[in-house]
Design a protein around this motif. Structure first.
Motif, PDB file in Angstrom:
ATOM      1  N   VAL D 220      43.125  38.189  41.343  1.00 43.83           N
ATOM      2  CA  VAL D 220      43.478  36.810  41.998  1.00 43.83           C
ATOM      3  C   VAL D 220      42.958  36.203  42.799  1.00 43.83           C
ATOM      4  O   VAL D 220      41.861  36.851  43.404  1.00 43.83           O
ATOM      5  N   ARG D 221      42.698  34.781  42.907  1.00 44.51           N
ATOM      6  CA  ARG D 221      42.186  34.105  43.848  1.00 44.51           C
ATOM      7  C   ARG D 221      43.490  32.925  44.295  1.00 44.51           C
ATOM      8  O   ARG D 221      43.790  32.390  43.550  1.00 44.51           O
ATOM      9  N   GLU D 291      47.104  29.166  42.824  1.00 49.46           N
ATOM     10  CA  GLU D 291      46.230  30.473  42.626  1.00 49.46           C
ATOM     11  C   GLU D 291      46.060  30.464  41.207  1.00 49.46           C
ATOM     12  O   GLU D 291      46.643  29.760  40.493  1.00 49.46           O
ATOM     13  N   VAL D 292      44.860  31.167  40.924  1.00 53.94           N
ATOM     14  CA  VAL D 292      44.712  31.609  39.462  1.00 53.94           C
ATOM     15  C   VAL D 292      44.522  32.951  39.361  1.00 53.94           C
ATOM     16  O   VAL D 292      44.293  33.934  40.391  1.00 53.94           O
ATOM     17  N   ARG D 293      44.601  33.754  38.292  1.00 55.69           N
ATOM     18  CA  ARG D 293      44.806  34.988  38.259  1.00 55.69           C
ATOM     19  C   ARG D 293      44.133  35.361  36.705  1.00 55.69           C
ATOM     20  O   ARG D 293      44.365  34.535  35.722  1.00 55.69           O
ATOM     21  N   GLY D 294      43.794  36.439  36.560  1.00 56.61           N
ATOM     22  CA  GLY D 294      43.051  36.927  35.250  1.00 56.61           C
ATOM     23  C   GLY D 294      43.618  38.463  34.968  1.00 56.61           C
ATOM     24  O   GLY D 294      43.594  39.276  35.988  1.00 56.61           O
ATOM     25  N   LEU D 299      38.059  37.088  33.865  1.00 54.52           N
ATOM     26  CA  LEU D 299      39.022  35.896  33.531  1.00 54.52           C
ATOM     27  C   LEU D 299      39.526  35.254  34.760  1.00 54.52           C
ATOM     28  O   LEU D 299      39.729  34.013  34.598  1.00 54.52           O
ATOM     29  N   ARG D 300      39.636  35.931  35.952  1.00 50.17           N
ATOM     30  CA  ARG D 300      39.796  35.188  36.994  1.00 50.17           C
ATOM     31  C   ARG D 300      38.575  34.115  37.361  1.00 50.17           C
ATOM     32  O   ARG D 300      38.860  33.049  37.685  1.00 50.17           O
ATOM     33  N   ALA D 301      37.236  34.625  37.032  1.00 56.44           N
ATOM     34  CA  ALA D 301      36.114  33.737  37.360  1.00 56.44           C
ATOM     35  C   ALA D 301      36.525  32.305  36.415  1.00 56.44           C
ATOM     36  O   ALA D 301      36.113  31.409  36.820  1.00 56.44           O
ATOM     37  N   TYR D 302      36.910  32.747  35.195  1.00 57.45           N
ATOM     38  CA  TYR D 302      37.046  31.580  34.393  1.00 57.45           C
ATOM     39  C   TYR D 302      38.083  30.537  34.660  1.00 57.45           C
ATOM     40  O   TYR D 302      37.680  29.445  34.832  1.00 57.45           O
ATOM     41  N   MET D 303      39.080  31.183  35.053  1.00 52.86           N
ATOM     42  CA  MET D 303      40.004  30.319  35.739  1.00 52.86           C
ATOM     43  C   MET D 303      39.657  29.654  36.950  1.00 52.86           C
ATOM     44  O   MET D 303      40.117  28.308  37.212  1.00 52.86           O
ATOM     45  N   VAL D 329      41.488  36.594  47.924  1.00 46.94           N
ATOM     46  CA  VAL D 329      41.073  37.109  46.713  1.00 46.94           C
ATOM     47  C   VAL D 329      41.289  38.657  46.500  1.00 46.94           C
ATOM     48  O   VAL D 329      41.354  39.360  47.478  1.00 46.94           O
ATOM     49  N   ALA D 330      41.655  38.977  45.403  1.00 45.59           N
ATOM     50  CA  ALA D 330      41.908  40.536  45.276  1.00 45.59           C
ATOM     51  C   ALA D 330      41.482  40.906  43.806  1.00 45.59           C
ATOM     52  O   ALA D 330      41.624  40.146  42.694  1.00 45.59           O
ATOM     53  N   PRO D 331      40.529  41.992  43.730  1.00 46.08           N
ATOM     54  CA  PRO D 331      39.984  42.392  42.105  1.00 46.08           C
ATOM     55  C   PRO D 331      41.101  43.278  41.502  1.00 46.08           C
ATOM     56  O   PRO D 331      42.056  43.672  42.093  1.00 46.08           O
ATOM     57  N   ARG D 332      40.808  43.402  40.272  1.00 45.99           N
ATOM     58  CA  ARG D 332      41.564  44.381  39.482  1.00 45.99           C
ATOM     59  C   ARG D 332      40.637  45.710  39.609  1.00 45.99           C
ATOM     60  O   ARG D 332      39.672  45.980  39.784  1.00 45.99           O
ATOM     61  N   GLU D 333      41.700  47.043  39.555  1.00 44.99           N
ATOM     62  CA  GLU D 333      40.988  48.178  39.808  1.00 44.99           C
ATOM     63  C   GLU D 333      41.962  49.245  39.065  1.00 44.99           C
ATOM     64  O   GLU D 333      43.238  49.106  39.459  1.00 44.99           O
ATOM     65  N   ASP D 334      41.433  49.814  38.082  1.00 45.26           N
ATOM     66  CA  ASP D 334      42.672  50.546  37.458  1.00 45.26           C
ATOM     67  C   ASP D 334      42.670  52.103  38.024  1.00 45.26           C
ATOM     68  O   ASP D 334      41.899  52.527  38.694  1.00 45.26           O
ATOM     69  N   SER D 335      43.745  52.792  37.540  1.00 49.02           N
ATOM     70  CA  SER D 335      43.912  54.215  38.041  1.00 49.02           C
ATOM     71  C   SER D 335      43.030  55.184  37.195  1.00 49.02           C
ATOM     72  O   SER D 335      42.687  54.997  35.998  1.00 49.02           O
TER      73      SER D 335
END
Lengths: 427, 427, 427, 427
Positions: D220-221, D291-294, D299-303, D329-335
């Motif tokens: 997200v941004r 806000e944009v999210r991906g 994908l967030r950068a695309y948005m 800004v927050a990135p994606r991070e998986d488990s």
């Protein structure tokens, strides 16, 4: 496959590529398919209203358009008997090959082209090699020329094999308008099919890769919206108009802005607009063609509801009326695990196939889902096979092309699956 | 005017009404005008590049279109000599009547029709009386059939009178695309004109009313904007497109929203849009036709500046490019007081004219302003005369029609003005 | 006017400028007006519900806001008696000067300021000279400080003259919200007024110019629209929202695009929007303030109809509801020829007035039209006078200022008209 | 867990619920957390710039706002020592519990509330039971009151257990503005953490369900865009304005219409707009929060790219300028699979947990991803645990509430995982 067979198939594909015909206008293509089927020697070829249910067709062009393409096909040498059966847009064919006791296997390939102008640069192989579309403004930009060729090649290969059972091949018209799947699914050719395969090339999978189970075809609805307002002199009396141009612009802007859905993917596109008459006249009429899609039938319904509300309110905002008409609908239908296994096994056994993917999302819509659904409802199983091919341009673009290597590979994979389903021992 | 003359003029108008030709395609109409001029016996008829400067033309259709209309005109019996001179869209004519010493008086009537489908109900007189347009989709929806008739009737009336001087009548093509005025103004036919009259029927003035000085013609610019983006499969790769449809929608919405101007009236209209190809393809191209107008040339410039910025930013917003091209421009040019007085005097003296308005805003654009400006720059004076006519539908609509009574009245008023300018004693 | 009087008036104007109060909050301003009126010695000063009809007020702020300004006025030394009468926003005053037999003359000046932050650069005279607004965010950006001063100066000048008759001066509150004219017109102070003058400075007329009859005040309606949708988590469930932000955007875009009208000028503006809560929440609510205007009351009605339809359909397009509320309405009312002549005569006779314009369009809206209409319906005549003033910035902008020369000139012109109406011999 | 402990935790949650504090203003909440930690008896509590890196904070309110909340907290009895450390918005705390040799386990709970007005109907449990928000307009509408409570309960449970190792608990502020994760991840508290757990309740999972690995947090941004144009009198000079309102509307309409992406999910929202000043003034300024999210950072950068282009061109379309500023800004991070297995095992072993889901998409954004990323980069493993809870209203809505049963279950699951990671035998 012999080098000779391969080369003959490539030649056939190029011939089809050079003479693309739009949906429901595949008169010459159907004639060529019948030629080839006869030369292979199948048991039956159903045409016209034997191949599809005319009442279930969608997106059929007007009579003038149909007549023009039929005439052109005739001039180019299409067979009279085929043209007669296909009159009025009853194009396509169903071939039946009977080879004794055994299961009934269905295969569907689609044969129509797109209304797209083909690239003519030297970096576009069909242009460089001299088989660019002769029908300016129409193009095989989605690989259906390859599909048709693979279908014919497969019939030939199975015919020459030890296959025991019945093979039914649907040379389906009008896939690009999502119009031909439903009328073919409404015939009794689908009855009794035990195993069913639909096929598509490319979709961003490279040459040498096979997807055994293409899933998640986008559920789709295509429609037209006709806006009617009232014209007026744009200088002398702008207030007297009811502006269909403004209604179309408001609708378009807000259609693309339908909220995304957390339940899965959605799509919307206004792909065509034809509005008004002249710069100095307030537009009295406007027609748009649009589509909505969803990752599931429910998501498509969500998009349809929003789209209809948007069209309706945009019209009323500018004191116009709007009438929508559905051009085409296709549901989502996923592949069966049993068939995925069958296709994956055959792909693994085919020289030249370097990568077998069990399942992958299709990312597009497909009216083969009507045939898949009919077969499954009748107790059969079905899958949608993707034959990878390196394609320089994206699908539906002017520079789309297929790697012709895919044709032979596709025939090999499909005929192997079918032969095995028909009792051949697994190597 | 005799009842017989009047009836002949009505018949002529109906003949012209039934065969409307669009801008620059007035082949048959020009031929009929020449027939009539010859039967009246004028001194000279200039045609082709003698009547207008080909390089100054705007809005000329393509060669195919021109050829089609020329052929149709030939089939209907148009004169070969006229067709030859008008080839390539050099339509229209300039007639010169010389009657000895005296001033040179100019008169301009326009002869083209609109691309508008004519009403066919019984409540539409031309349909009911059997002279509805035979050229489906084209219509005399602005009264130029009456203008042509009035022009010819006036030449005849002046020819038979004691008028002393020279009368130059411009049968101007392509007014509807604001294209014919400038090329005629660029010829030497305007040189030496002392007094100039342009004429229009209707414009919401009733039968029996004459406006001696139509003023405030809207300054206008018409243009096209071509948006180019990139196509993509709307389901499989919407992000790969650069959507010309969205660019067009954004441009359209914001064009209509250009701020109003306290300095006077402004207009904007997007009258035509042709965008994209099919519902499932992101539109790669879109073309719109638009116009801006202003109460003055400066206000038109204000609108042009805003429109161009709107088009440019809308394109870039959706990663497209846009190219604009001017179709037509016409300035504002007001009537001279001297000529207003002359026309008002003649109108007052004409039986059947119940109301004479000295000046009124036109509310429309007119490329007669080019001719007016040229005459004025050369030392002459000019006016724009409105001949009131009851018209059931608005200008540029399917149900427009003229009250034929206006034709005789118009000839009477104009021939009276011209005769008086040419020395006849004022009654 | 003596140099001393002039200088005192300039000082007063600067004092008022430094303490601007918004509509219905003119507590301190009213108190100062009463001070000055008492020092002049008028016969009666009506306040509170004697000066206006509370029920007819529009655009009154909420009680907290009113209380805050009242308190601030008290702290700054406003008179308790005035504050008590003005409690709850009953601001403004009506002064009556009785000078024997003769006509009753009405004069209206408005006293409120705008919610606009004042410029603070050295090129802005009030900032440079130290009388910039002390109430940050509020500003006399339309010259009502000058109006109030001119009103007081005129009462003083008439009081000292031989004027025979009655002078009624309306120190009207809340003109900027088009809210104070109607409630003052609903009192019996307008009864029996024979001649009426409203006054405004500037409007692009230079110092030394007077417009005797300001005409064509724009008929105006101001309103709010409250959109209500439903909030949702913009990431987790965008489809669950009903987006008031999208409704507001669609409404705004299309409001500005309401077709222009050939019948005269129209205006539309969305001047204020307050929508939603946070970036990650789909906006559940949005409120906009907008206005429409027309060159006539009918044109305003045309705009109102279109605006309401646009608001309603934009809301429904995004599944929201919308509620509109009228903030203010003012009609058009033109000046009477008799009064135009009277003012023009006085202006011509006033040293320093270099240009007298009989009539000019105002280009703005004015709720003085309610008072004008009431006087005219009662048999009197009325005019709207514009006192030209060089103003560096436009009205309603941060750099608006008046040329203080205008104050003395205005008092001279107005007191001359009034004295003459009251029987003084014309020099 | 004993009935008594459970009941004490519910009481604590209700206390926190009744006093919600927005991001960076959690003064009282932090004070209460410290109280509880001291009563449990942890080894260290880091506060202020020991708990987070002030320079990395985003979305901090202005000083007035911070001061107001700090003062309110003081009045309500917050500890002076905590308030001093938290001054200027350095809220939150890091608790360290040292229990001998063994792994270091990290746990993150967030403590802030939302700017949302809480429902007050009887069907809303907090209102009915008397612990509805006392801070009108602020609400624990995302369950962080429960998170804080679960965090404290877990510390207590682990403290009383045989856990061998170190437990570091991050009581993170400002999650709702995506502002607190990054500054805590920038401290050395994350160094040496071997295993890390973040936790969230609800997200449409029912009470009794645990998701061991929440994945696919939306990248997200959030940002603001400030449009600056120029004001003008909307009636007198609309053409003199440069309309920020139109720029905002054009931007908003086109932001929602950014093309969907076949590569995964995207989101866009304009959640807040504050534009213009008054209905009769062309808006000179407008501020939106969006806000944009991906589904991925790409994908967030695309948005982001599309959003910035849309904002820029919309501004220029209306001759305005625009300045954007990133709020968060927050990135994606998986488990990690290892931690998913650990949590799933503990959940399966916990009485009351009826459904264990190994992995599920989160569907929301989370700045715990900064902490997860830091731990993983340092060689540890991490997961994001979802504790199902029946919630009557959606997250971020007025009727959100948690099923308090979840609190005890959450403490049980988390303390079991931590104890096992710290060497306890698996039952």
């Amino acid at each position: 496959m012999s080098r000779e067979t391969r080369s003959r198939l490539v030649e056939l594909r190029r011939e089809l590529h050079a003479y693309p015909e739009p949906s429901w206008c595949e008169f010459h293509t159907t004639s060529r398919v019948v030629d080839e089927l006869e030369s292979i020697g199948v048991d039956r070829v159903a045409l016209g209203d034997d191949a599809l249910d005319p009442a279930e067709r969608m997106g059929v062009p007007d009579d003038d358009e149909l007549a023009r393409w039929r005439e052109a096909a005739a001039e180019r040498g299409a067979r009279d008997d085929v043209l007669e059966r296909a009159a009025g847009g009853l194009t396509g064919a169903v071939a039946v090959l009977e080879r004794g006791d055994g299961p009934t296997v269905g295969l569907r390939v689609d044969i129509d082209a797109l209304r797209q102008t083909e690239a003519d640069g030297d970096d576009h192989a069909p242009a460089a090699a001299g088989f660019r579309s002769e029908n300016e403004g129409v193009m095989h930009a989605c690989g259906h020329d390859a599909h048709t060729t693979v279908g014919l090649g497969t019939v030939a290969a199975v015919a020459e094999s030890d296959f025991a059972g019945t093979l039914v091949v649907f040379f389906q018209p009008a896939e690009e308008v999502v119009g031909g799947g439903r009328p073919m699914a409404a015939t009794d050719h689908v009855e009794g099919i035990d195993h069913f395969l639909a096929v598509h090339v490319g979709l961003d999978h490279p040459t040498g890769e096979v997807v055994a189970g293409g899933d998640e075809a986008l559920s789709v609805r295509q429609m037209t919206a006709e806006f009617v307002g009232e014209s007026a002199h744009a200088g002398a009396a702008p207030q007297a108009g009811r502006n269909a141009m403004q209604a179309v612009a408001a609708a378009t802007q807000n259609l693309y802005a339908i909220p995304r859905h957390a339940g899965g993917l959605t799509r919307v596109n206004v792909g065509r607009a034809d509005v008004g008459s002249a710069p100095n006249v307030v537009a009295a009429e406007g027609r748009i063609e649009l589509e909505v899609r969803g990752g599931t039938d429910d998501l498509r319904a969500y998009m349809t509801t929003h789209a209809e509300r948007t069209l309706d309110t945009a019209a009323r905002m500018h004191d116009c009326t709007v009438t929508t008409e559905t051009l085409a609908v296709a549901p989502r239908e996923d592949s069966d695990e049993s068939m995925v296994t069958a296709v994956a096994g055959a792909a693994d056994a085919t020289p030249g196939i370097e990568s077998t993917v069990r399942r992958a999302p299709l990312g597009v819509s497909e009216d083969a889902t009507y045939l898949m659904r009919a077969v499954k409802q009748d107790g059969g199983d079905a899958t949608f096979v993707v034959l990878g091919t390196d394609h320089p341009g994206g699908h539906h673009t002017a520079r789309f092309d297929v790697d012709e290597e895919t044709i032979g590979l596709g025939v090999d994979v499909l005929s192997t699956v079918i032969r095995r389903l028909g009792g051949e021992e697994t190597g």
